[in-house]
Enzyme design. Structure first.
Site, mmCIF file in Angstrom:
data_model
loop_
_atom_site.group_PDB
_atom_site.id
_atom_site.type_symbol
_atom_site.label_atom_id
_atom_site.label_comp_id
_atom_site.label_asym_id
_atom_site.label_seq_id
_atom_site.Cartn_x
_atom_site.Cartn_y
_atom_site.Cartn_z
ATOM 1 N N HIS A 8 -35.531 18.460 47.768
ATOM 2 C CA HIS A 8 -34.620 18.650 46.603
ATOM 3 C C HIS A 8 -34.992 19.799 45.720
ATOM 4 C CE1 HIS A 8 -30.995 16.676 44.485
ATOM 5 N NE2 HIS A 8 -31.065 17.969 44.241
ATOM 6 N N ARG A 45 -25.308 17.115 49.018
ATOM 7 C CA ARG A 45 -25.241 16.008 48.717
ATOM 8 C C ARG A 45 -25.901 14.719 49.772
ATOM 9 N NH1 ARG A 45 -26.295 17.714 44.503
ATOM 10 N NH2 ARG A 45 -25.590 16.869 42.553
#
Length: 306
Positions: free
Chosen positions: A269, A221
């Site tokens: 991502h 994250r």
């Protein structure tokens, strides 16, 4: 079994056939009276008007099954009183393992040290994997999968987690020994969730514990890293390079300093996608368990946030 698909419209065409094939008994719908649904399948980005999801009207629902591994966007939602389960998808674990192993090998072999400029560079000889220390922060499903792959290649793998729960075949250190874990990390792989205890875990103080010349790979994250501290640390060579797949703001703005820093590689991502073909059977199993009142798989601990 009536199931509400609480996800962006663009996901419907990929997910609906896979879910119906995995669980033919469901009536999968995108609209209807909320009080008439037995369960919800949720993905971030819903509702698409930007408002927070309101789970309160789904009074009959026995399960909210996340279609993503991360649940930080809804775990604190005050209207969410139904059981919440995260997605633990074998395809996602495989994809994450391939991403982290690929970038770890690239760093280990120094594959970016050979510019195609006509210069014969025969002075760079990497050690064998057994001479390279890799530390993985986060030893959940994804961390264990990556550890198994890297151990299989011969790397000296150290795992670290807040609990320090042992993992067979891997030296595992508990939360209090973060400095020790970082000191071993010629290659550092971050796979932690976003919680109050992990935010800014990698800051000026902790980044300074890395060996000089280390490589950081963050596929967990974006909130794990103090971004300003990382840029300053890169300028000092601890780490020497960072491969970043997740960010505090996504998409990463074009003017963000990560794009232009010579010590940063940005990937958008893509480390691990949830693939309907492998994730739908996991969701189907939990839907069946919810309907018969059996224990649910991967139930989220609201206090821990995952």
């Amino acid at each position: 079994m009536r199931v509400f698909f609480a996800a962006r419209a663009g996901l419907w065409d990929a997910w609906a056939p896979a879910l119906r094939a995995a669980c033919p008994e469901i009536e999968l719908m995108r609209d209807g009276d909320p009080a008439g649904f037995d369960a919800l399948l949720y993905a971030p980005g819903y509702p698409e008007d930007g408002h927070e999801m309101d789970f309160a009207p789904f009074t009959r629902a026995r399960l909210v099954q996340s279609l993503w591994a991360g649940v930080e966007r809804i775990v604190g939602n005050p209207t969410l009183t139904q059981p919440l389960c995260r997605m633990v998808d074998p395809g996602l674990a495989r994809g994450m393992t391939e991403y982290c192993t690929g970038w770890a090998m690239r760093a280990h072999l120094g594959m970016d040290a050979y510019p195609q400029n006509g210069e014969w560079r025969h002075d760079i000889v990497p050690p064998l994997a057994s001479g390279r220390g890799v530390t993985i922060l986060g030893m959940g499903e994804l961390g264990r999968s990556c550890a198994a792959a890297l151990t299989g290649l011969g790397f000296r793998v150290t795992g670290w987690s807040l609990s320090g729960r042992p993992v067979p075949g891997v030296t595992t250190l508990p939360g209090a020994e973060l400095d020790r874990a970082l000191a071993r990390a010629e290659i550092l792989i971050c796979l932690l969730p976003d919680t109050e205890r992990t935010r800014n875990l990698l800051n000026a103080e902790t980044l300074a514990q890395l060996p000089k010349g280390a490589t950081l790979i963050n596929a967990g994250r974006g909130t794990l890293i103090d971004e300003a501290a990382l840029i300053a640390a890169l300028d000092r060579g601890r780490p020497a390079h960072a491969v970043l797949d997740v960010f505090r703001q996504e998409p990463l703005p074009p003017g963000h300093p990560f794009w232009s820093h010579p010590g940063v590689t940005v990937t958008p991502h893509i480390a691990a996608e949830t693939r309907p073909a492998t994730a739908a059977p996991v969701a189907a199993e939990n839907l069946r368990r919810a309907m018969r009142g059996a224990p649910l798989l991967h139930l989220v601990d609201r206090a821990r946030g995952y």
